[in-house]
Design a protein around this motif. Sequence first.
Motif, mmCIF file in Angstrom:
data_model
loop_
_atom_site.group_PDB
_atom_site.id
_atom_site.type_symbol
_atom_site.label_atom_id
_atom_site.label_comp_id
_atom_site.label_asym_id
_atom_site.label_seq_id
_atom_site.Cartn_x
_atom_site.Cartn_y
_atom_site.Cartn_z
ATOM 1 N N SER A 60 0.866 -1.228 0.011
ATOM 2 C CA SER A 60 0.021 -0.012 -0.107
ATOM 3 C C SER A 60 0.964 1.371 -0.140
ATOM 4 N N LEU A 61 1.956 1.283 0.747
ATOM 5 C CA LEU A 61 2.923 2.331 0.812
ATOM 6 C C LEU A 61 4.000 2.298 -0.527
ATOM 7 N N GLY A 62 4.079 1.348 -1.186
ATOM 8 C CA GLY A 62 4.889 1.373 -2.283
ATOM 9 C C GLY A 62 6.286 1.437 -1.896
ATOM 10 N N LEU A 63 6.532 0.691 -0.989
ATOM 11 C CA LEU A 63 8.024 0.507 -0.214
ATOM 12 C C LEU A 63 8.765 0.000 -1.162
ATOM 13 N N ALA A 64 9.894 0.615 -1.548
ATOM 14 C CA ALA A 64 11.022 -0.096 -2.419
ATOM 15 C C ALA A 64 12.449 0.429 -1.871
ATOM 16 N N VAL A 65 13.439 -0.392 -2.431
ATOM 17 C CA VAL A 65 14.877 0.174 -2.178
ATOM 18 C C VAL A 65 15.019 1.706 -2.595
ATOM 19 N N GLY A 66 15.734 2.394 -1.887
ATOM 20 C CA GLY A 66 15.899 3.832 -2.487
ATOM 21 C C GLY A 66 14.671 4.952 -2.011
ATOM 22 N N ALA A 67 13.599 4.297 -1.703
ATOM 23 C CA ALA A 67 12.768 5.146 -1.142
ATOM 24 C C ALA A 67 12.662 6.056 0.018
ATOM 25 N N ASP A 68 12.184 7.227 0.194
ATOM 26 C CA ASP A 68 12.353 7.875 1.407
ATOM 27 C C ASP A 68 11.252 7.640 2.347
ATOM 28 N N VAL A 69 11.685 7.503 3.444
ATOM 29 C CA VAL A 69 10.155 7.198 4.397
ATOM 30 C C VAL A 69 10.576 7.948 5.614
ATOM 31 N N VAL A 70 9.520 7.950 6.562
ATOM 32 C CA VAL A 70 9.614 8.489 7.715
ATOM 33 C C VAL A 70 9.343 7.388 8.849
ATOM 34 N N ALA A 71 10.034 7.155 9.909
ATOM 35 C CA ALA A 71 9.860 5.964 10.647
ATOM 36 C C ALA A 71 9.428 6.521 12.102
ATOM 37 N N LEU A 72 8.115 5.965 12.656
ATOM 38 C CA LEU A 72 7.722 6.616 13.589
ATOM 39 C C LEU A 72 7.859 5.801 14.759
#
Length: 289
Positions: A190-202
Motif C-alpha cells: 500500500s505504501l509502495g515501499l522499495a529500495v531507495g525510497a524515502d520514508v519516515v519512521a515513527l
Amino acid sequence: MSDFPSPPVPDADARELGVGGSVWFQAGAQMLGGAARIALLAAIRETGSITGAAKAVGMSYKGAWDTIDAMNNLAGETLVERAAGGKGGGGTTLTPRALRLIDTYRAIEREHRRFLERAAQAVSELGGALEGASGDLAVLGRFGLRTSARNQLYGAITALVRGAVNDEVSIALPGGQTLAAIVTRESAESLGLAVGADVVALVKASSVLLVAGGADGEAARLSTRNRLSGTVSALRRGEVNAEVTLALPGGVVIAAIVTEASVDALGLEVGVAATAAFKASSVLLGVAG
C-alpha cells in the motif's frame, strides 16, 4: 524471501530540483485517500470484481479489501458493495457516491497537472536562483507530517526482505546508523515501499528502552533489533517518569520515557553515552503522498 542490494543513499541537496505533487481527498481531519485508492475504485468499475481490480493495481486480494473497508469507514458511507451471486455469479459494484468521487478526483487531477506544468516552467526559468533549494523543499514537505509519535526519523530504504506475511525494512538514517522495521506485506504494498525510497519512521517514546553505554556493550545482549547509540542531550525529570533525549550522529535525536528509578540506576545525565533500543515491530512507517 528475497534480499535486495543496498544502494548508496542519495544526497537530497544533489538531486535535480523539480516540481511535483499529489491530489487527495480530505474530510475535516480525515484523509480519505489519493491516487492509489482512486485507482482501485476505478479498477473495480472497469473489472466488476475485487480479484480483477486488485490484480490491475498490483495489490493482494486481502490488501484490496482492507483498503475498501478503510475507504468505506472514512467516507462514512458504503462506496463498494458486493453483488449477490446469481446465475452469472456474484460481483462487486460501486455506489453512485464512489463513481462521483472518481470523476471529481480526475477533474481535480487534470487541473493539478496543469498547475504543476506551469510551476515547473517557472522553476526552469528561475534556474540558478534556486540552486541548492531541492533539499530545502524536501525538508519543508516533511514538516507537514502530523503524528502523536514523539520520534519521527527520516531516512532511505536500503534493503527490503519480503515475507509471506510481514516484510522487513532496513532504513539508513542521516548519521549512518541503520533502523529496522517490520510491517505487514499489505502495508508495504500500500505504501509502495522499495529500495531507495524515502520514508519516515515513527516510534513512540514509551517503546524505547535505554541502556548505558554504546551499542557494543550491554545493549548488544538485548533481543531488540534496533540499537541506536548517542549521548544524552536533555533530561526532563518528573515525579515518576523522566523524558530522556539522545543526540545521535548526523543531528538525529530520539526520546525515551523511562522511570526515575531507571535514570538513577543507569546514571543518566547530560553528556553520558547511552543507547536507545526498541523492537522492529514498534516502528511505524510513513511516506509522502
